[in-house]
Design a protein around this motif. Structure first.
Motif, PDB file in Angstrom:
ATOM      1  N   GLN A  74      -1.637  17.820   1.460  1.00 10.26           N
ATOM      2  CA  GLN A  74      -2.403  16.747   2.554  1.00 10.26           C
ATOM      3  C   GLN A  74      -1.756  15.481   2.412  1.00 10.26           C
ATOM      4  O   GLN A  74      -1.591  14.757   3.356  1.00 10.26           O
ATOM      5  CB  GLN A  74      -3.813  16.976   2.327  1.00 10.26           C
ATOM      6  CG  GLN A  74      -4.464  18.229   2.626  1.00 10.26           C
ATOM      7  CD  GLN A  74      -5.926  18.579   2.443  1.00 10.26           C
ATOM      8  OE1 GLN A  74      -6.471  17.339   2.030  1.00 10.26           O
ATOM      9  NE2 GLN A  74      -6.575  19.560   2.221  1.00 10.26           N
ATOM     10  N   GLU A  75      -1.706  15.099   1.320  1.00 10.56           N
ATOM     11  CA  GLU A  75      -1.406  13.584   0.993  1.00 10.56           C
ATOM     12  C   GLU A  75       0.076  13.276   1.338  1.00 10.56           C
ATOM     13  O   GLU A  75       0.411  12.308   2.031  1.00 10.56           O
ATOM     14  CB  GLU A  75      -1.370  13.207  -0.475  1.00 10.56           C
ATOM     15  CG  GLU A  75      -3.055  13.112  -0.903  1.00 10.56           C
ATOM     16  CD  GLU A  75      -3.284  12.555  -2.344  1.00 10.56           C
ATOM     17  OE1 GLU A  75      -2.346  11.741  -2.972  1.00 10.56           O
ATOM     18  OE2 GLU A  75      -4.200  12.910  -3.035  1.00 10.56           O
ATOM     19  N   HIS A 105       0.915  -1.184  -0.189  1.00 11.15           N
ATOM     20  CA  HIS A 105      -0.051  -0.037  -0.081  1.00 11.15           C
ATOM     21  C   HIS A 105       0.784   1.344  -0.180  1.00 11.15           C
ATOM     22  O   HIS A 105       0.579   2.268  -0.749  1.00 11.15           O
ATOM     23  CB  HIS A 105      -0.874  -0.153   1.145  1.00 11.15           C
ATOM     24  CG  HIS A 105      -1.418   1.335   1.552  1.00 11.15           C
ATOM     25  ND1 HIS A 105      -2.311   1.983   0.638  1.00 11.15           N
ATOM     26  CD2 HIS A 105      -1.519   2.147   2.698  1.00 11.15           C
ATOM     27  CE1 HIS A 105      -2.644   3.134   1.242  1.00 11.15           C
ATOM     28  NE2 HIS A 105      -2.201   3.156   2.239  1.00 11.15           N
ATOM     29  N   TYR A 106       2.068   1.338   0.648  1.00 11.94           N
ATOM     30  CA  TYR A 106       2.805   2.264   0.835  1.00 11.94           C
ATOM     31  C   TYR A 106       3.515   2.737  -0.429  1.00 11.94           C
ATOM     32  O   TYR A 106       3.475   3.716  -0.812  1.00 11.94           O
ATOM     33  CB  TYR A 106       3.955   2.192   1.969  1.00 11.94           C
ATOM     34  CG  TYR A 106       3.513   2.171   3.247  1.00 11.94           C
ATOM     35  CD1 TYR A 106       2.429   2.577   3.817  1.00 11.94           C
ATOM     36  CD2 TYR A 106       4.269   1.167   4.092  1.00 11.94           C
ATOM     37  CE1 TYR A 106       1.905   2.404   5.230  1.00 11.94           C
ATOM     38  CE2 TYR A 106       3.625   1.145   5.465  1.00 11.94           C
ATOM     39  CZ  TYR A 106       2.585   1.744   5.813  1.00 11.94           C
ATOM     40  OH  TYR A 106       2.157   1.514   7.131  1.00 11.94           O
ATOM     41  N   THR A 107       3.909   1.608  -1.105  1.00  8.66           N
ATOM     42  CA  THR A 107       4.423   1.711  -2.456  1.00  8.66           C
ATOM     43  C   THR A 107       3.497   2.228  -3.485  1.00  8.66           C
ATOM     44  O   THR A 107       3.583   3.256  -4.426  1.00  8.66           O
ATOM     45  CB  THR A 107       5.120   0.289  -3.077  1.00  8.66           C
ATOM     46  OG1 THR A 107       5.991  -0.049  -2.274  1.00  8.66           O
ATOM     47  CG2 THR A 107       5.705   0.504  -4.432  1.00  8.66           C
ATOM     48  N   TYR A 108       2.243   1.623  -3.582  1.00 12.26           N
ATOM     49  CA  TYR A 108       1.234   2.041  -4.278  1.00 12.26           C
ATOM     50  C   TYR A 108       0.859   3.585  -4.086  1.00 12.26           C
ATOM     51  O   TYR A 108       0.737   4.554  -5.012  1.00 12.26           O
ATOM     52  CB  TYR A 108      -0.235   1.487  -4.221  1.00 12.26           C
ATOM     53  CG  TYR A 108      -1.429   1.981  -4.511  1.00 12.26           C
ATOM     54  CD1 TYR A 108      -1.770   1.471  -5.959  1.00 12.26           C
ATOM     55  CD2 TYR A 108      -2.267   2.893  -3.915  1.00 12.26           C
ATOM     56  CE1 TYR A 108      -2.812   2.508  -6.543  1.00 12.26           C
ATOM     57  CE2 TYR A 108      -3.445   3.290  -4.296  1.00 12.26           C
ATOM     58  CZ  TYR A 108      -3.740   2.986  -5.677  1.00 12.26           C
ATOM     59  OH  TYR A 108      -4.831   3.601  -6.331  1.00 12.26           O
ATOM     60  N   SER A 109       0.761   3.931  -2.708  1.00  6.17           N
ATOM     61  CA  SER A 109       0.619   5.450  -2.521  1.00  6.17           C
ATOM     62  C   SER A 109       1.466   6.529  -2.753  1.00  6.17           C
ATOM     63  O   SER A 109       1.242   7.560  -3.498  1.00  6.17           O
ATOM     64  CB  SER A 109       0.190   5.474  -0.926  1.00  6.17           C
ATOM     65  OG  SER A 109      -0.939   4.851  -0.605  1.00  6.17           O
ATOM     66  N   LEU A 110       2.840   6.137  -2.817  1.00  2.00           N
ATOM     67  CA  LEU A 110       3.930   7.015  -3.514  1.00  2.00           C
ATOM     68  C   LEU A 110       4.083   6.950  -4.630  1.00  2.00           C
ATOM     69  O   LEU A 110       4.440   8.243  -5.351  1.00  2.00           O
ATOM     70  CB  LEU A 110       5.202   6.279  -2.653  1.00  2.00           C
ATOM     71  CG  LEU A 110       5.370   6.246  -1.129  1.00  2.00           C
ATOM     72  CD1 LEU A 110       6.595   5.454  -0.516  1.00  2.00           C
ATOM     73  CD2 LEU A 110       6.005   7.813  -0.802  1.00  2.00           C
ATOM     74  N   ILE A 111       3.644   5.843  -5.503  1.00  5.35           N
ATOM     75  CA  ILE A 111       3.779   6.093  -6.920  1.00  5.35           C
ATOM     76  C   ILE A 111       2.537   6.869  -7.446  1.00  5.35           C
ATOM     77  O   ILE A 111       2.835   7.631  -8.259  1.00  5.35           O
ATOM     78  CB  ILE A 111       3.891   4.642  -7.480  1.00  5.35           C
ATOM     79  CG1 ILE A 111       5.304   3.857  -7.274  1.00  5.35           C
ATOM     80  CG2 ILE A 111       3.481   4.658  -9.119  1.00  5.35           C
ATOM     81  CD1 ILE A 111       5.475   2.486  -7.865  1.00  5.35           C
ATOM     82  N   THR A 112       1.457   6.523  -7.080  1.00  2.00           N
ATOM     83  CA  THR A 112       0.260   7.433  -7.457  1.00  2.00           C
ATOM     84  C   THR A 112       0.553   8.913  -7.033  1.00  2.00           C
ATOM     85  O   THR A 112      -0.210   9.817  -7.608  1.00  2.00           O
ATOM     86  CB  THR A 112      -0.919   6.637  -6.781  1.00  2.00           C
ATOM     87  OG1 THR A 112      -1.035   6.591  -5.480  1.00  2.00           O
ATOM     88  CG2 THR A 112      -1.317   5.348  -7.377  1.00  2.00           C
TER      89      THR A 112
END
Length: 431
Positions: free
Chosen positions: A134-135, A111-118
């Motif tokens: 905010q993100e 999830h962290y990788t997904y959030s950082l890439i998006t």
């Protein structure tokens, strides 16, 4: 089923407060624990929260380990494609796909990788800077849980965010954190090349000419080996800008000439707009004002993206201002203001202040103090010391010429002070 990250991401995307989402469903503190995956909500609460966010609960299914491994492979490959392709529509397409097909990760790390890439993709497509802020603040809360690669992505994103919001020094700080560990990081060659190119841009923006050229050449070597000619062209432009800023005009011209040669040989005609622009700035720096103006006009004709024309219009206005052609200054300032309103992009508001200042300065009634002060205040807010210095001096000149000597004196002092900051000097003896 770890659904908290999904709820939090969508709530932030919609700019919804926790208290609003939680109302009538659960307490805000309980929602906070759900979003942090500290507790699993009941099926009923999860359904209500998703429905309030406008999300279909039936769409989301638990993922197994094999599904997550496949998703991670796809995610990292998508990241490589987006960064190397550098196509805005392609980025939007991939971002939309990822957001619509995100699984319910059992693996927090994925999830962290997904959030950082998006997050990186959102910066590319120019999502509102306040939402990005905010993100990135939410991501920072989990920094202690990041693995080495995720920490790299976080610093990469934080640096880009700082640069895009005008804080170049802080951008360099985050990239130098990466630089000190670059050799030990698990990066592909394309990622190292991309990193070197971006830090070269940062160094150039902060006046570190030698460092900028050094890192640009490292990136160039990889791009040339891989026959990524549009990126080779970018590197030559960046090298040319760095040489120009250190007054090595002949070296700058050679770099731009190589860029133009590549654009011709490899049919990269869309890149000619930025090459012509930089040939314009080079000739302007050399005192060839009329030649600079011709290059700027060619640049505007060749640029496809309307937002990229703003900087060239500003450069054109500046050179017309130097030659005292007031009518042309006003005409181009009006064109710039019109284009700014058509783009409807608040990230470009600095150009509105530039154009308004010059339009007012060369108007029949002379400079409007209100417009000048608004411009100075704007650049103070974004800490752009170059333009604070520039417009303080211009307003001081206006006051002096109109015999308002006390006001002129105050503005001269302000201009000098911000000039020191911009040139990294503390005392007049250092000049």
């Amino acid at each position: 089923m770890k659904i908290g990250h999904l709820i939090r991401a969508e709530r932030v995307r919609q700019d919804m407060k926790q208290v609003v989402l939680a109302k009538g469903i659960c307490t805000p503190s309980y929602l906070s624990k759900i979003e942090r995956n500290q507790i699993e909500p009941s099926e009923d609460i999860a359904k209500l929260l998703l429905e309030r966010l406008g999300m279909d609960p039936e769409k989301f299914q638990e993922s197994d380990e094999e599904t997550e491994i496949e998703f991670e492979k796809m995610l990292l490959e998508t990241y490589r494609e987006v960064i190397t392709e550098r196509d805005l529509n392609f980025t939007r397409e991939k971002l939309e796909y990822l957001e619509q097909n995100v699984p319910l990760f059992e693996n927090d790390s994925l999830h962290y990788t997904y959030s950082l890439i998006t997050f990186r993709f959102n910066m590319i497509v120019r999502i509102d800077s306040e939402k990005l802020k905010q993100e990135i603040e939410l991501l920072e809360e989990f920094i202690d849980d990041f693995n080495v690669y995720q920490l790299y992505l976080f610093h990469l994103n934080k640096g880009l965010f700082c640069y895009n919001t005008g804080n170049v020094k802080m951008a360099i700080h985050y990239y130098e954190l990466i630089l000190h560990k670059l050799e030990s990081l698990p990066l592909g060659e394309w990622e190292e090349a991309e990193f070197n190119f971006i830090i070269a841009v940062f160094y150039m923006a902060d006046g570190h000419t030698f460092n900028s050229i050094d890192h640009a050449r490292r990136a160039l070597n990889f791009f040339r080996e891989q026959l990524m000619m549009s990126r080779v062209l970018d590197c030559y432009i960046l090298i040319g800008i760095s040489y120009k800023r250190s007054d090595k005009f002949q070296d700058a011209l050679e770099a731009y000439s190589k860029a133009m040669q590549i654009s011709e040989e490899f049919n990269l005609h869309s890149e000619k707009g930025i090459i012509y622009h930089n040939l314009g700035t080079l000739n302007s720096a050399m005192g060839n004002t009329h030649q600079a103006i011709e290059y700027y006009k060619k640049s505007i004709d060749h640029k496809i993206d309307p937002s990229e024309k703003l900087i060239t219009i500003l450069s054109l206005i500046e050179d017309y201002s130097k030659t005292g052609e007031k009518d042309l200054v006003r005409d181009w300032a009006e064109k710039g203001i019109t284009l700014y309103h058509q783009l409807d992009d608040e990230n470009q508001i600095s150009y509105f202040h530039h154009f308004s200042f010059y339009q007012s300065l060369h108007s029949e009634h002379g400079l409007s103090v209100e417009i000048a002060e608004a411009a100075i205040q704007h650049f103070k807010e974004i800490k752009d010391f170059r333009f604070i210095h520039k417009y303080c001096i211009a307003l001081a000149e206006w006051y002096y010429n109109n015999r308002k000597y006390k006001l002129a004196s105050s503005l001269y002092r302000d201009g000098i002070r911000y000039g020191y900051i911009y040139s990294k000097k503390e005392k007049w003896e250092d000049l």
